[in-house]
Design an enzyme around this catalytic site. Structure first.
Site, PDB file in Angstrom:
ATOM      1  N   CYS A   6      70.146  46.375  51.409  1.00  0.00           N
ATOM      2  CA  CYS A   6      70.121  46.010  49.982  1.00  0.00           C
ATOM      3  C   CYS A   6      71.485  45.470  49.580  1.00  0.00           C
ATOM      4  CB  CYS A   6      69.760  47.223  49.140  1.00  0.00           C
ATOM      5  SG  CYS A   6      68.039  47.708  49.290  1.00  0.00           S
ATOM      6  N   CYS A  28      64.262  55.603  52.287  1.00  0.00           N
ATOM      7  CA  CYS A  28      64.479  54.244  51.761  1.00  0.00           C
ATOM      8  C   CYS A  28      63.763  54.044  50.428  1.00  0.00           C
ATOM      9  CB  CYS A  28      63.983  53.218  52.786  1.00  0.00           C
ATOM     10  SG  CYS A  28      64.100  51.532  52.177  1.00  0.00           S
ATOM     11  N   ASP A  37      54.332  26.052  52.422  1.00  0.00           N
ATOM     12  CA  ASP A  37      54.916  27.401  52.396  1.00  0.00           C
ATOM     13  C   ASP A  37      55.354  27.784  53.809  1.00  0.00           C
ATOM     14  OD1 ASP A  37      55.675  29.968  51.771  1.00  0.00           O
ATOM     15  OD2 ASP A  37      53.652  30.732  51.441  1.00  0.00           O
ATOM     16  N   CYS A  47      61.232  30.617  51.384  1.00  0.00           N
ATOM     17  CA  CYS A  47      61.947  31.907  51.399  1.00  0.00           C
ATOM     18  C   CYS A  47      63.368  31.729  51.922  1.00  0.00           C
ATOM     19  CB  CYS A  47      61.180  32.925  52.238  1.00  0.00           C
ATOM     20  SG  CYS A  47      60.876  32.376  53.920  1.00  0.00           S
TER      21      CYS A  47
HETATM   22  N1  SAH Z   1      51.162  30.899  52.527  1.00  0.00           N
HETATM   23  C1  SAH Z   1      51.038  32.173  53.195  1.00  0.00           C
HETATM   24  C2  SAH Z   1      51.868  32.291  54.479  1.00  0.00           C
HETATM   25  C3  SAH Z   1      53.292  31.866  54.433  1.00  0.00           C
HETATM   26  S1  SAH Z   1      54.231  32.360  55.852  1.00  0.00           S
HETATM   27  C4  SAH Z   1      51.333  33.308  52.233  1.00  0.00           C
HETATM   28  O1  SAH Z   1      51.765  33.094  51.109  1.00  0.00           O
HETATM   29  O2  SAH Z   1      51.093  34.455  52.603  1.00  0.00           O
HETATM   30  C5  SAH Z   1      54.256  30.926  56.825  1.00  0.00           C
HETATM   31  C6  SAH Z   1      53.027  30.733  57.692  1.00  0.00           C
HETATM   32  O3  SAH Z   1      53.183  29.499  58.405  1.00  0.00           O
HETATM   33  C7  SAH Z   1      52.800  31.801  58.754  1.00  0.00           C
HETATM   34  O4  SAH Z   1      51.487  32.299  58.633  1.00  0.00           O
HETATM   35  C8  SAH Z   1      52.988  31.052  60.088  1.00  0.00           C
HETATM   36  O5  SAH Z   1      52.125  31.525  61.107  1.00  0.00           O
HETATM   37  C9  SAH Z   1      52.629  29.642  59.708  1.00  0.00           C
HETATM   38  N2  SAH Z   1      53.204  28.552  60.519  1.00  0.00           N
HETATM   39  C10 SAH Z   1      54.398  28.527  61.166  1.00  0.00           C
HETATM   40  N3  SAH Z   1      54.623  27.314  61.706  1.00  0.00           N
HETATM   41  C11 SAH Z   1      53.542  26.535  61.400  1.00  0.00           C
HETATM   42  C12 SAH Z   1      53.191  25.170  61.662  1.00  0.00           C
HETATM   43  N4  SAH Z   1      54.000  24.387  62.345  1.00  0.00           N
HETATM   44  N5  SAH Z   1      52.030  24.712  61.160  1.00  0.00           N
HETATM   45  C13 SAH Z   1      51.199  25.520  60.449  1.00  0.00           C
HETATM   46  N6  SAH Z   1      51.486  26.820  60.178  1.00  0.00           N
HETATM   47  C14 SAH Z   1      52.627  27.325  60.640  1.00  0.00           C
END
Ligand code: SAH
Length: 437
Positions: free
Chosen positions: A76, A153, A365, A392
């Protein structure tokens, strides 16, 4: 005596200042605006780092960290800042990354904070340590082998803390030392149901004697699994054995319910995930006739959240199990206009657009490493009018936004969301639209 003025904040929550010779130095637990006394400067991973000896000029929003493990743990990194100051610092981290890495000078909206920013984590993988003759479950403090007990935690619920403490005793009582390497605990925030996954390096689960006691003392543990992990580089191995209870537990985001198996990806802060997805929904202009691409869709949660705003959702995800989960989740929630495809987004999109398909909007994402450049170039060439990037990692976000803006996309809004209060992590939503539309 070595006193410096802290003027900035690093991506990992350290105070940043300069020594008299003008060189940058990073100081954990120091806040911008403070003057601090620092210890000996050392170099660690190409950064000049010093310990905080004393705060000479205290920030008015500095607070006593509530967690007794703060300072030892390192998880943290912003616990010494109160809620308002954390919000300000995280906004600044996003702004700094956009300016420094992307050379983008845009307004960043105030971060969306969490109403009660404690005990929010719904999943933990705890290392089993046997070095003191008894089992302890926890995680290693940053850069060391000091075990931080999971039972203490403040980012987990009291129920998870208590279960971790119970498991420590139960594993010790089996007398099988060093058998269980890690224990994963998952908690549904909707139902308070729990899942336990024991991880071992050997195919047999030798601690079966603890299972009846677990069933007796912990009726909330609805699902128990064994994961065999022979490759220590992976967090979870490929082989799973169901030991007791149901195969999955269920959590919810808004009105949609999700069955979570041991390997399902699910955002770790359920309450803020709803805030994040609602913000995506509000920021993204969608029409009932639109085709929406949910790239990097995981178990389909964003696409499912937005499905009733559009005509069609196409989710693309590289992990087979996640795609299966996404399909099941859509069906279970009565969503009939979503399809999910197992492929790499950067491979699938060029092929899909080459066939003459078009989409009005794409959600991106990606994981922390950001998007593949081929994907960004395809998005630019295909003129998808609206892009919503959920990130993120401000550093890779800034790098990717530079490419998209150079290619003719204009940033309309940058909205940080605090998915990980007390830590230095920050999630950011960016709305982009073609400059020519
Ligand atoms: N949108 C989702 C997951 C986000 S995490 C949510 O909000 O929960 C990012 C995701 O991208 C993971 O599930 C991972 O497996 C996937 N990923 C990683 N590289 C990728 C790629 N080249 N093409 C498609 N998906 C991918």
């Amino acid at each position: 005596m070595n006193n410096i003025a802290i003027t900035g904040i690093s991506h990992d929550g350290m105070g940043v200042g300069r020594t008299e010779d003008g060189k940058v130095v990073f100081v954990a637990q120091a806040l911008p605006g403070e003057t601090v006394e620092i210890g000996t400067i050392r170099t660690h991973q190409k950064r000049r780092i010093a310990d905080l000896e004393q705060v000479l000029d205290v920030h008015p929003e500095r607070r006593e960290p509530p967690c007794p493990l703060y300072g030892v743990c390192g998880g943290c990194a912003l616990q010494h800042a109160d809620k308002g100051l954390q919000a300000e610092l995280k906004k600044r981290m996003v702004q700094d990354a956009l300016e420094r890495i992307g050379r983008l000078h845009v307004d960043v909206a105030p971060i969306m904070t969490m109403a009660d920013p404690w005990r929010y984590r719904n999943k933990g993988i705890f290392h089993a340590d046997y070095s003191s003759g008894i089992t302890r479950l926890g995680f290693y403090a940053k850069g060391s082998h000091t075990l931080i007990p999971a039972s203490e935690c403040l980012l987990f619920s009291e129920q998870v803390n208590a279960l971790a403490g119970w498991l420590e005793n139960a594993i010790t009582a089996t007398g099988i030392s060093h058998h269980i390497h890690n224990v994963m605990i998952r908690e549904s925030k909707a139902t308070a149901d729990l899942m336990v996954v024991f991880m071992t390096a050997t195919p047999d689960f030798k601690a079966t004697s603890l299972l009846p006691a677990l069933a007796h003392d912990w009726p909330q543990v609805r699902s128990v699994w064994h994961n065999v992990n022979t490759n220590t580089k992976l967090i979870l191995g490929k082989t799973f054995h169901h030991l007791a209870g149901e195969p999955s537990i269920e959590d919810a985001i808004e009105n949609n319910r999700y069955a979570l198996s041991p390997q399902s990806f699910f955002q770790v802060n359920t309450a803020q995930t709803e805030v994040l997805y609602d913000a995506v929904k509000k920021m993204t202009p969608l029409q009932p006739s639109d085709t929406l691409l949910d790239l990097y869709c995981g178990i389909g949660t964003i696409g499912i959240h937005l499905a009733n705003q559009v005509k069609t959702v196409i989710g693309v995800e590289s992990i087979t199990q996640a795609v299966k989960d996404a399909k099941r989740n859509a069906t279970a929630n009565g969503i009939q206009n979503a399809t999910f495809i197992k492929d790499k987004a950067e491979k699938w999109l060029p092929q899909w657009t080459a066939k003459g398909n078009i989409a009005e909007c794409a959600i991106l994402d990606p994981p922390r490493k950001g998007c593949d450049e081929t994907l960004l170039q395809t998005l630019i060439q295909t003129n998808i009018p609206t892009l919503t990037y959920v990130s993120c990692n401000p550093a890779t976000l800034a790098r990717d936004l530079k490419i998209l803006t150079t290619g003719g996309c204009a940033i309309q809004r940058v909205q940080p969301v605090d998915m990980f209060p007390q830590t230095a992590h920050v999630e950011t939503i960016v709305l982009l639209q073609r400059a020519d539309t």
